[in-house]
Design a protein around this motif. Sequence first.
Motif, PDB file in Angstrom:
ATOM      1  N   THR A   1      37.107 -10.273  35.098  1.00 51.96           N
ATOM      2  CA  THR A   1      37.266 -10.071  36.546  1.00 51.96           C
ATOM      3  C   THR A   1      38.722  -9.857  36.907  1.00 51.96           C
ATOM      4  OG1 THR A   1      37.280 -12.478  36.723  1.00 51.96           O
ATOM      5  CG2 THR A   1      35.212 -11.367  37.245  1.00 51.96           C
TER       6      THR A   1
ATOM      7  N   THR B   1      40.465  -6.581  38.811  1.00 52.74           N
ATOM      8  CA  THR B   1      41.247  -6.735  40.032  1.00 52.74           C
ATOM      9  C   THR B   1      42.667  -6.217  39.835  1.00 52.74           C
ATOM     10  OG1 THR B   1      39.994  -8.777  40.301  1.00 52.74           O
ATOM     11  CG2 THR B   1      41.786  -8.406  41.845  1.00 52.74           C
ATOM     12  N   TYR B   2      43.212  -6.566  38.673  1.00 56.68           N
ATOM     13  CA  TYR B   2      44.612  -6.199  38.453  1.00 56.68           C
ATOM     14  C   TYR B   2      44.765  -4.694  38.273  1.00 56.68           C
ATOM     15  CZ  TYR B   2      49.456  -6.705  37.079  1.00 56.68           C
ATOM     16  OH  TYR B   2      50.821  -6.602  37.057  1.00 56.68           O
TER      17      TYR B   2
ATOM     18  N   ASN C   1      42.912  -2.458  39.563  1.00 58.09           N
ATOM     19  CA  ASN C   1      42.802  -1.890  40.909  1.00 58.09           C
ATOM     20  C   ASN C   1      44.123  -2.027  41.649  1.00 58.09           C
ATOM     21  OD1 ASN C   1      40.215  -0.897  40.957  1.00 58.09           O
ATOM     22  ND2 ASN C   1      39.311  -2.882  41.513  1.00 58.09           N
ATOM     23  N   TYR C   2      44.745  -3.159  41.405  1.00 61.58           N
ATOM     24  CA  TYR C   2      46.048  -3.394  42.026  1.00 61.58           C
ATOM     25  C   TYR C   2      47.065  -2.369  41.530  1.00 61.58           C
ATOM     26  CZ  TYR C   2      50.638  -5.647  42.461  1.00 61.58           C
ATOM     27  OH  TYR C   2      51.956  -5.894  42.693  1.00 61.58           O
TER      28      TYR C   2
ATOM     29  N   LEU D   1      45.837 -12.654  43.881  1.00 63.61           N
ATOM     30  CA  LEU D   1      45.957 -12.200  42.497  1.00 63.61           C
ATOM     31  C   LEU D   1      46.932 -13.079  41.721  1.00 63.61           C
ATOM     32  CD1 LEU D   1      44.866 -10.037  40.625  1.00 63.61           C
ATOM     33  CD2 LEU D   1      46.728  -8.539  41.326  1.00 63.61           C
TER      34      LEU D   1
END
Lengths: 228, 855
Positions: A60, A64-65, A67-68, A134
């Motif tokens: 996960t 997320t990262y 996408n960051y 994050l």
Amino acid sequence: MLNVTGELSGDSWGIFTFLCAALCNLPALPALNCSEELGAGQSIQQTYDLTRYLEHQLRTLAGTYLNYLGPPFNEPDFNPPRLARAERVPSATVDLDLWRGLTDNARLAANYRAYSRLLCYLRVLDGQVGTAELRHRLAHFCASLQGLVLSIGGVMSSLGYPLPAGPAGPPAPPGAHAAPNDFLKKMDDFWLLKELQTWLWRSAKDFNRLKKKVPPAVVTLRLEARGF
Amino acid sequence: MFSRWNWVACGFCLVLNICSPDASGGLVQSCGHIIPESPVLALGSNFTALCILNESCLDFGNIYASQIIWKIKNRVVPKEQYREINRTVSSVTFNDTSSLATPLTCNILADGQIEQNIYGITVTVGLAPEKPKNLSCIVHQMSRITYVMTCTWNPGRHTFLDTQFRLRYRWPEEIFPDCIPKDVNNSCTVADIQFFVNTEIWVEATNALGKAESDPLVVDPINIVKPLPPQNVSVSSGLLPTILKLSWENWISNAVMTLKFNIRYRIVDDTDWMEVPSDDTASPRTSFSVQGLRPYTEYVFSIRCMKEDGVGYWSDWSEEKTGITTEDLPSKGPPIWRIIDKSHSPACWTVHLIWKALKPFEANGVILQYEVTVRDKSSLSSPVKKYNVTSTNHTLQLPEGTYEVTLIARNSVGASPPSVLLIPASNSKAPVKNLRTLPKHDKLWVGWTAPNSYVLKYVIEWCLVSSSSDCITEWQIALGDVQGVELKGIKPFKCYLITVYPLYADGQGSGQSVKAYLKQDRPSKGPTVQTKKVGKAEAVLTWNHLTVEEQNGFIRNYTILYKTIDGNETVVTVDPSKTEYTLSSLTSDTLYTVRMMASTDNGSRSGPDFTFTTQKFGKGEIEAIVVPVCLAFLLIVLLGVLFCFNKRDLIKKHIWPIVPDPSKSNIAQWSPQVPAKHNFNSKDQMYPEGSFTDVSVVEIEADDKKSFSEQDLKPFDLLKKEKSTSEGHSSGIGGSSCMSSPRQSVSDSDEGETTQNTSSTVQYSTVVLNGYRDQTPVQVFSRSESTQPLLDSEERPEDHAGGADSPAQRQQYFRQNGGQDEINTDRPCFERTKQITHANEGDLVGFVQLQISAK
């Protein structure tokens, strides 16, 4: 019960000898002060669980990262070539047969070293992330990874292997290898996460295998108690 | 705190400096100080303080350590605790710090008796922290990825000091930031927790007097997790009517930990939970099919979870979800019974078939209709009748006979097994024996002894006995192998009539009945007693039975309590079947109070008081007194009358003496010579007073009736003559008509004899009434010599003279006289004599003597 023990005495003595050796070595290792009573098997199981847990977290977190980081890093089929500068991140791309051919000690030591270094890079990464959420999750992941390093150390201690020398300190200060531009820095982060994933995947297999090799300490201790 | 006491201390110093006569040189330093400054002391320890005087002050004021006085607040510390160490230093020692208080001051007695403060310190007394005990931690799952660890411990005794607790945890080579509790001293929550690494956790307590650490707790936080309960639980019905499928979502990824589950469920109206065997749900899953459920029943489900290996804590139960199983065939036929009404005509029955709706777990769905089949067993040819009914009763008109009734309940899935009821022509089979009841808590147990032959089932009918309304019958069916049932819904204190019928395969036994109470109470009222009859020593009491509603139990007996106003109460127990009782041995003419008590097994109650008074006399007593008294009275009267009758002459002589009639005294001498009419006048002259108004009676005697012989009378006459001659007729009274008339009558008779013989002649006498005073005196005594019938014309003038007497009256007199003549024929003369003697007794004496002698 005693008769049964007598019949099994050959095996029991072997295990017992091993256990005694492990126990004798434990006090010498400061890292294992708090897990003295836990057997090697249980440590391995715990390390395995932690590896799985980290894998789960990373799945996960990586999404997320990435996408960051933004495109193209968050694209599923993004597969950039490994740059030379990324070589400083320990790579898990060793031939699997070769890896399996190593001794337990060597594999554990390699894991130990690799995660220690990955952790250092990850902590650098943590300091750079913009969003608080994050950052929080990265911090949690870092703490968990720190736990994995400790766990591997514990397993090595419980199995009687010496810890690899000088793994704790990063080979170079974080600022020394700063990326020349933002894209390359993102590429570094990308490869860091990718390597982490590979390492964790392989470590899980390692510990699973090791787990099967070393029976849980509880059972051993119980046999020992019966023998006496 | 400290700063405040410092200020106080400084204040003391300032006062001392200002007041001191020696310290005139403006703002000067203090004359001394205390060591230690503001100590924190352990409770119960000993403590020594030193007061050190400044050399400068010694020079000015001739003050020495020996003059120092120690004070706690305003209380002087005893001198025994002082010690003068040297000229400028004095110490004070306290063996127990609990006697200390703030401030502790060092004072000096300067210039005689003026006490001056040198210095003061604050003293804080407390305890070192105890080792925190019972440290325990639990990891609460807050969301899918968030876990917090809460640790609690026992902080130990109160220290009286500011004590800081901190929860510390570490890995072998990593120490995490401490967790410092807010507002409490016995728990702390760590926000970020790492799993799969053994963590050492301990608590540290610190204050001014020391530091204490709890025993460390080494634990992998994954082993103390209390997960969130499964979410989004849903229930769906399966293919079978006994299965429901549960689905849910777990909050925890299998990578973190695998879970096991508990599933509990209950029927929606029940309160007791059932649980799916935990072995069936001991592995990670997100759905489960619960089996063995009842068809068409709503169930409530709830799930919880915990770590699969059982280490840690169970989650809370999830939210409850309901689901309904599908319908199934009704599991049994409805229990059926009948009420037969034969009142219209014995040959034609009105049969009320009644049955009970199946219980939900028997109906297994919604019963849509009942099918009733009636078969006449007595005549095989008659057709089978079928009825479809939606209610739970059906009424049929059937001729007397034996019938078999079959009942089937039907729901959307299908029909139930049939219930069969045999209605025989007569209940000729053996009844149950030994029917009895026993209350069991709030139910009434009815038991019986089975008949010898095999019984299919029993029907138990019961109804509430009421005096006002009919029994509304309730019933239930018991299987043939039971010998007792518990009746529900029985009210206490009410009388129930319970009847048990055994049903056989080929008939029915007659019903046996028993009356029973679930619970008895004392009657709600007592009987009202009255007297039916009250006598002298007994009274008949009568009363009515209590109604069923009033009895509240079986009336075991009646008790009659009666007493006089001041007497003891007498108690009589009477059989409950009676409504009359005779009280005996009562006291007469006494007021009695009587009341009556009806008793059940559980008590008794009295009716109202009734009073009555016994009679003074018994029955027939008055008669017994009155009748003899009357009889005695009558007897006395009778005896008196008899006595009077016997002695009438004597009485008559005393109370009614004979008064001689003067008018008759000498009629014999002068009547023939003097004409009658002349005599009237002479008589008037003779009796001027005229007191004789009475009727003078002249006896008219027939000569033949005279029994006196001439011979008899002659000497009498002679005597009379002699006497008359001797005495003369001077008095006129001395003579009598009797004396004279006999002679006359003799002569008359002499003459009369002839006349009578020749013809039926009647002697007449004329009676003339005397007039009274003014009236014409009529005193005529004439003798008619005529033999002719008396004519009215002849008499008329005399009548006129005589007054207003009617001829009838006159005739009466004659008749009377005539009658009297006949009766008194024996002794006319005698009577006449008597009348005369009344006139003059004195004259008569000799006469009577004469009479006697004559006789």
